[in-house]
Enzyme design. Structure first.
Site, PDB file in Angstrom:
ATOM      1  N   GLU A  29       0.800  -1.234   0.000  1.00 24.72           N
ATOM      2  CA  GLU A  29       0.000   0.000   0.000  1.00 24.72           C
ATOM      3  C   GLU A  29       0.835   1.288   0.000  1.00 24.72           C
ATOM      4  OE1 GLU A  29      -3.035  -0.094   2.999  1.00 24.72           O
ATOM      5  OE2 GLU A  29      -4.106  -1.702   1.987  1.00 24.72           O
ATOM      6  N   GLU A  34      -5.515  -8.587   0.552  1.00 21.25           N
ATOM      7  CA  GLU A  34      -6.087  -8.330   1.884  1.00 21.25           C
ATOM      8  C   GLU A  34      -7.558  -7.988   1.716  1.00 21.25           C
ATOM      9  OE1 GLU A  34      -4.350  -5.234   4.301  1.00 21.25           O
ATOM     10  OE2 GLU A  34      -2.318  -5.958   3.928  1.00 21.25           O
TER      11      GLU A  34
HETATM   12  C1  FCB Z   1      -4.399  -2.427   5.399  1.00 19.71           C
HETATM   13  C2  FCB Z   1      -2.977  -2.632   5.866  1.00 19.71           C
HETATM   14  C3  FCB Z   1      -2.853  -3.681   6.943  1.00 19.71           C
HETATM   15  C4  FCB Z   1      -3.962  -3.566   7.965  1.00 19.71           C
HETATM   16  C5  FCB Z   1      -5.301  -3.552   7.269  1.00 19.71           C
HETATM   17  C6  FCB Z   1      -6.479  -3.500   8.212  1.00 19.71           C
HETATM   18  O1  FCB Z   1      -4.536  -1.213   4.780  1.00 19.71           O
HETATM   19  O2  FCB Z   1      -2.185  -3.031   4.771  1.00 19.71           O
HETATM   20  O3  FCB Z   1      -1.589  -3.577   7.533  1.00 19.71           O
HETATM   21  O4  FCB Z   1      -3.783  -2.449   8.733  1.00 19.71           O
HETATM   22  O5  FCB Z   1      -5.341  -2.427   6.426  1.00 19.71           O
END
Ligand code: FCB
Length: 494
Positions: A217, A402
């Site tokens: 990110e 994720e």
């Molecule tokens: C994402 C991050 C991860 C965690 C999730 C909830 O943006 O990459 O580390 O904080 O959110």
């Protein structure tokens, strides 16, 4: 600072307030989940429906869990680890909710074997984790720290011994403080430091690593770290921000080329945050486009040879000040795959007082929508939108690296009945299937996260795990959502 610079600075700053919180989430049709009280699983029928739908993703589909070093490891001062910006940031009062720190976190440093075993038991085949830069180098940033390196080799061996695949994120936000003292990502010298870090990872971990994510990110850690100051290193400086954007992009492209030489057999990717951005009214669409360029396009398009998206967000034209001859070409890099991370939708309304963006976020709390415990909207369709966008860019191998939801889970009589989390996963998997059936090359999905963990500036109160952590004992308790995944992934569909 001249007047123009001032307006620029204050504008970016106020605009950045819009995106100051790092949180997440979504709503949807919520199906009713019944529980079999004796074993906590959702009903056979419920699972059966899911399985039929989910079987459309194919037998080869990758199912995994993800975590990140600083959020789980703890052991912040052992084995010659250097201090990272997150160690520093979380020591300062007011930066982290409830004054939480990650000194213990989930003690993954000592309990990784237990968590890898749980991953396997729950039916997942892939384990994604990150390397802490501060553990693997010494103070000169070039000499290796054998203790830190050995720790990650042990994890990788454990993953392999469990028969799982290891997907490694090289940089997930915990920059060594020594580098930050020189300006961190805003100092062009970081490109060389980063290359050395990547080289160490390739040399020692390449043999065991199945796939690389160069960074996690980039849009989040640059904006939150250098613009809004909500994350480490806590800077609120638009010039440092813009420099960081460019240096992060160059570092990624250089790292990609290095990995290509060092680990030619291994796929190289990146993990992008993506928030679907909608205009509140059709007349707000230009403002929404500016926000979309800032949140979603800035770190994608330079690698594709499209340059920075400064047509849609003219404030980015200032990035040109930091480009050296040849940089535009150096930015180009072909990722083998792309990870997308989707948590929530952003709705933007026009607002002429916010310079550069001309829009502001309309909080979910004002829109009467379902939210997670951080008050971010739950909006499953956004995952579909996100996947379509990456298909349109032309990526041929996409994974959701994720996705997950936080609630303030509680243990009652030894159980965590988190049916809302199950509903979250069901509704998002539906959108995954929808995208797949419409031709998106989506090949994997990683749950964030296996266990509850240190959620950056939010500390420990908002829990993302499918496994609960009792922080007073470090005991792991599988939540109902964990059993739901286990049932989905390990029992055959009829
Ligand atoms: C994402 C991050 C991860 C965690 C999730 C909830 O943006 O990459 O580390 O904080 O959110």
């Amino acid at each position: 600072m001249n007047r123009k610079e001032f307006i620029f600075k204050s504008g970016i700053r106020s605009a950045s307030l819009l995106f100051a919180t790092h949180t997440h989430f979504l709503s949807s049709k919520i199906s009713k989940i019944n529980k079999r009280s004796q074993n906590n699983w959702a009903t056979d029928l419920e699972i059966q429906i899911d399985k039929l739908r989910i079987s459309q993703l194919g037998n080869e589909f990758i199912w995994g869990v993800a975590n990140a070093a600083f959020q789980v490891e703890g052991a912040t001062k052992v084995d010659n680890k250097l201090t990272s910006i997150w160690d520093d940031f979380s020591q300062k009062k007011g930066n982290i909710k409830n004054g939480d720190t990650a000194e213990q976190a989930t003690d993954f440093y000592h309990r990784y074997a237990e968590d890898i075993k749980l991953t396997k038991e729950l039916g997942f085949s892939h384990f994604r984790f990150s390397i802490s830069w501060s553990r693997v180098v010494s103070e000169d940033l070039y000499t290796e720290n054998p203790l830190g390196i050995n720790y990650y080799i042990q994890i990788l061996k454990e993953i392999k011994a469990a028969g799982l695949n290891a997907w490694v994120t090289i940089y997930h936000w915990d920059l060594p403080s020594i580098i930050e003292k020189q300006g961190g990502w805003s100092n062009r010298r970081i490109i060389e430091y980063f290359k050395r870090f990547v080289e160490i990872c390739a040399n020692h971990f390449g043999e065991y690593t199945d796939r690389w994510f160069i960074v996690n990110e980039p849009a989040a850690f640059t904006a939150l770290g250098y613009l809004s100051g909500y994350h480490a290193p806590g800077k609120k400086n638009p010039f440092a921000y813009l420099k960081s954007v460019h240096h992060v992009c160059l570092s990624i492209a250089e790292a990609g080329r290095l990995l290509r030489i060092k680990c030619p057999q291994k796929k190289i990717g990146i993990a992008y945050s993506y928030s679907v951005v909608h205009a509140e009214e059709p007349s707000d669409s230009k403002a929404a486009n500016r926000v979309d360029a800032f949140l979603n396009r800035l770190f994608v398009e330079p690698f594709l040879g499209l340059g920075y998206p400064d047509q849609d967000l003219p404030a980015l034209k200032r990035l040109k000040n930091y480009l050296e001859p040849g940089d535009e070409d150096r930015l180009k890099f072909n990722f083998d795959f792309v990870g997308v991370q989707y948590y929530f939708r952003v709705v933007v309304g026009r607002s002429s007082w916010v310079p550069f963006f001309g829009g502001r976020e309309i909080p979910a709390s004002k829109r009467n929508v379902a939210t997670n415990s951080m008050l971010r909207e739950i909006y499953p369709e956004g995952l579909y939108n996100c996947l379509m966008r990456f298909k349109d860019y032309g990526f041929e191998d996409i994974v959701v690296s994720e996705n997950g939801v936080c609630y303030r889970d509680e243990v009652k009589e030894g159980q965590i009945l988190d049916s809302k989390r199950i509903e979250f996963f069901q509704s998002h998997l539906d959108q995954l299937v929808r995208a797949k059936t419409e031709g998106v090359p989506i090949n994997g999905y990683f749950v964030w996260s296996l266990t509850d963990n240190f959620e950056w500036s939010e500390g420990y109160s908002d829990r993302f795990g499918i496994v609960y952590i009792d922080y007073s004992t470090q005991k792991r308790i599988i939540k109902n959502s964990g059993y739901w995944w286990q049932n989905l992934l390990t029992t055959p569909s009829r």
